[in-house]
Design a protein around this motif. Structure first.
Motif, PDB file in Angstrom:
ATOM      1  N   TYR A 141      49.875  28.656  44.014  1.00 35.90           N
ATOM      2  CA  TYR A 141      49.091  30.015  44.088  1.00 35.90           C
ATOM      3  C   TYR A 141      48.001  30.284  45.078  1.00 35.90           C
ATOM      4  N   ARG A 142      47.931  31.433  45.673  1.00 38.15           N
ATOM      5  CA  ARG A 142      46.886  31.939  46.465  1.00 38.15           C
ATOM      6  C   ARG A 142      45.749  32.648  45.926  1.00 38.15           C
ATOM      7  N   TRP A 143      44.392  32.168  46.227  1.00 39.77           N
ATOM      8  CA  TRP A 143      43.375  32.828  45.632  1.00 39.77           C
ATOM      9  C   TRP A 143      43.152  34.260  46.203  1.00 39.77           C
TER      10      TRP A 143
ATOM     11  N   PRO B 124      40.531  36.818  47.062  1.00 36.80           N
ATOM     12  CA  PRO B 124      39.219  37.378  46.793  1.00 36.80           C
ATOM     13  C   PRO B 124      38.805  38.583  46.182  1.00 36.80           C
ATOM     14  N   ARG B 125      39.606  39.453  46.289  1.00 37.87           N
ATOM     15  CA  ARG B 125      39.336  40.789  45.926  1.00 37.87           C
ATOM     16  C   ARG B 125      39.428  40.866  44.386  1.00 37.87           C
ATOM     17  N   THR B 126      40.344  40.236  43.743  1.00 28.76           N
ATOM     18  CA  THR B 126      40.285  40.110  42.264  1.00 28.76           C
ATOM     19  C   THR B 126      39.840  39.004  41.674  1.00 28.76           C
ATOM     20  N   GLY B 127      39.756  38.044  42.266  1.00 30.87           N
ATOM     21  CA  GLY B 127      38.921  37.033  41.967  1.00 30.87           C
ATOM     22  C   GLY B 127      39.972  35.913  41.062  1.00 30.87           C
ATOM     23  N   LEU B 128      41.376  36.156  41.218  1.00 28.90           N
ATOM     24  CA  LEU B 128      42.406  35.339  40.449  1.00 28.90           C
ATOM     25  C   LEU B 128      43.321  34.652  41.432  1.00 28.90           C
TER      26      LEU B 128
END
Length: 644
Positions: free
Chosen positions: A432-434, A436-440
């Motif tokens: 999985y990749r973080w 940063p826009r959705t914070g998920l």
């Protein structure tokens, strides 16, 4: 021209001392020349001193440069070196640097008057106050630049490098183009011309890629550690070294090459950019291991994670078997772990602590379904207000065994090991990749695995790797585990290693050597006769062979259903401890500490009574060094203290 390295930098340094306009400066433990701007012609010499038998520049060659670039203002060019004819302002050959760009220059004489050809290499960022080694390989129309032994940047231009470039009455100029404008303001350690060959394979053979050496002037090489009483240093040099006193200071890139004197331990330490390295101290040696704390856990413990939350304290998270009361987090208080928080989990297998910026996370790998028949693993986030971990994101997993968190090129990733789905062990594990826009965390890549147990992320120079421990494919434990390398935005297969019920990978370094240890848990193959003992088998240690670009077997060690390796150090000594869990008859099996003996490899030095040992964690406090072991067969884990 014969194919020996031609050391341009050494030609400028007279045997009697330093040339005018040169000063030796030491930064981050490495020496380089700082060049003055007042007399650029003083930093030159006739090309005939290098080209003794031929007055033409080689048609094919490499230029090797080791430098440390300071911040260069926008639109400014600085020259690393030039080769110029005495009667002309034109640059025959040169290398110059601008912010985030490198230019190789050469003069084409095929037409009347000739013209300057410029070969650009964009997106070359060197202005980070770090040492870097560049290898520029030139052959005809092809130009290749390698920075710190990373992936080469290749450029093909219309105008080939001239086959016959005359260097009669030409001179090399170090750090300038015979003018004060554009003088190189950084530090220069190595400048070598290697005719006829791409020097990259010759250079990229060590682990310290940024300061690899082909030829360096004597004045920049290591000085004697001890001089005679009446001897003074022949070449004075300056250094930006500082010594810090007091309690344990931070060690980051800002403190790199700084010293810290620890009065209480009578030790002098050097910051390497991430940790304090002992330079001089009263040496510690591991004498014995003693039981320090018996920790009664909520239930049998499949894994443990020890971590520190800045300004809060040291914690340990145990992955416990039963749903009620779940798994637990303990806080180190007055020299012991005490219960701090319970978290509902479902046959938890492991925890992973990681941070993204100022956010603090703890991810649990759940093996079983929850009360509603859903199968989730959960990421928890530290609440500074509540001083507790709270639910942040649920991710669908399949009998998850392990999480691994890592960063690549500034981006955060989280990889889960999916062990099986129903009775099918050959399923995908997910990276999985973080966002940063959705914070998920969002799915980035899936990798086929077989009953996998463990991910292990590590870096070697500029390269990132991810190793998976494959355990069982439905019929056999004698299967390949894989090492993947990050290339072009995804992980691609790098090497496959035959393992036997692999349960764990552990990467570690001793000096410049890189090792990878696998814990083999059991030997089973439905198509083969049963062995006398499924569990008494070798676990193996592999060492990176840089020339072969692969891990090769270094040592086999007899283990008993090994489930984990943990590497740790005491003083100058390096150790591995193995989690032996079952010998085919009983779970009461000794786990073993091995000490690094150099040529002999790892040798057993301590036998530790354990019961169904599942995981080891090494940690340190101001009071000393410890090992934490978890038991998968009884609700009791133990903290052992290393006595020195």
């Amino acid at each position: 021209t014969d194919l020996r390295p031609l050391d341009i930098l050494s030609e400028v340094v007279p045997t009697s001392g330093l040339a005018r306009g040169m000063r030796v400066f030491q930064v981050q433990g490495v020496r380089g020349f700082q060049l003055a701007t007042s007399r650029p012609r003083a930093l030159g010499f006739p090309a005939s001193r290098l080209f003794i038998h031929c007055d033409h520049f080689p048609e094919e060659f490499s230029i090797i440069v080791t430098l440390r670039v300071l911040s260069v203002p926008t639109k400014r060019n600085e020259y690393v070196f030039t080769l110029m004819a005495e009667e002309s302002p034109s640059i025959l050959v040169g290398l110059r640097y601008a912010p985030d760009k490198l230019h190789f220059l050469f003069w084409n004489q095929e037409h009347a008057g000739g013209w300057q050809t410029r070969v650009p290499f964009p997106n070359v960022s060197l202005s980070d106050n770090q040492w870097h080694t560049l290898v520029l390989a030139v052959s005809g129309q092809s130009f290749s630049l390698t920075v710190d032994c990373s992936i080469p940047k290749d450029v093909v231009v219309e105008t080939p490098f001239p086959a016959s470039l005359s260097v009669k009455r030409a001179s090399f100029y170090l750090g300038n183009r015979r003018r004060r404008k554009g003088v190189f303001t950084g530090l220069l350690r190595q400048l070598v011309l290697l005719p006829g060959a791409d020097a990259t394979p010759r250079i990229c053979t060590t682990m310290n890629f940024k300061v690899v050496t082909l030829s360096v002037p004597t004045v920049l090489q290591d000085l004697p550690t001890k001089t005679a009483s009446n001897e003074v240093l022949k070449y004075p040099y300056a250094t930006d070294t500082k010594v810090t006193l007091g309690s344990h200071p931070p060690c980051t890139k800002q403190e790199k090459a700084q010293f810290w004197f620890n009065a209480s331990r009578r030790g002098l330490y050097l910051c390497n950019g991430s940790a304090w390295i002992s330079m001089l101290e009263v040496k510690q040696r591991l004498d014995y291991v003693e039981e320090y704390q018996n920790l009664v856990t909520n239930s049998e413990t499949m894994g443990v994670e020890v971590f520190t939350i800045p300004k809060v304290g040291l914690f340990a998270a145990t992955a416990n078997r039963y749903t009620t009361p779940g798994s637990a987090i303990y806080k180190w208080t007055d020299g012991k772990f005490v219960p701090y928080q319970n978290i509902p989990t479902y046959q938890a297998q492991s925890w992973k602590y990681f941070t993204i910026g100022k956010k603090i996370f703890l991810a649990v790998a759940n093996f079983a379904q929850n009360d509603r028949g859903q199968e989730f693993s959960v990421i928890y986030k530290w609440s500074r207000r509540k001083e507790k971990f709270i639910t942040y994101q649920r991710i669908t997993t399949h009998s998850a065994r392990d999480w691994e968190a890592f960063f690549i090129e500034g981006e955060a990733f989280l990889a889960v090991v999916n062990h099986r789905e129903g009775n099918n062990h050959n399923i995908n594990s997910v990276i999985y990749r973080w966002n940063p826009r959705t914070g998920l965390f969002e799915t980035n890549q899936t990798i086929p695995t077989s009953g996998a147990y463990d991910w292990e992320f590590f870096t070697i120079g500029p390269y990132s790797f991810l190793a998976v421990a494959n355990t069982f494919n439905g019929t056999s434990t004698k299967i390949y585990s894989h090492i993947y390398i990050w290339l072009s935005g995804s992980f691609q297969l790098f090497q496959s290693i035959l393992t036997s019920g692999a349960a764990d990978w552990e990467v570690f370094r001793i000096g410049d050597r890189v090792f990878l240890a696998v814990a083999n848990s059991h030997s089973y193959d439905s198509g083969m006769p049963a062995p006398s003992n499924f569990y008494a088998i070798n676990s193996s240690i592999y060492e990176l062979n840089i020339t072969a670009q692969m891990f090769v077997k270094f040592q086999d060690l007899l283990t008993y259903s090994a489930l984990d390796w943990e590497f740790f150090s005491v003083g100058d000594d390096s150790f591995l401890v193995v989690a032996n869990s079952f010998d085919g008859f009983t779970f009461d099996v000794n786990s073993i500490i091995y000490r690094w003996q150099g040529y002999e490899g790892f040798v057993a030095v301590h036998h530790l009574p354990t019961v169904g040992c599942r995981d080891w964690e090494a940690f340190h406090t101001a009071e000393g060094s410890y090992l934490f072991y978890s038991s998968a067969k009884e609700p009791l884990s133990k903290v052992l203290k290393l006595k020195t």
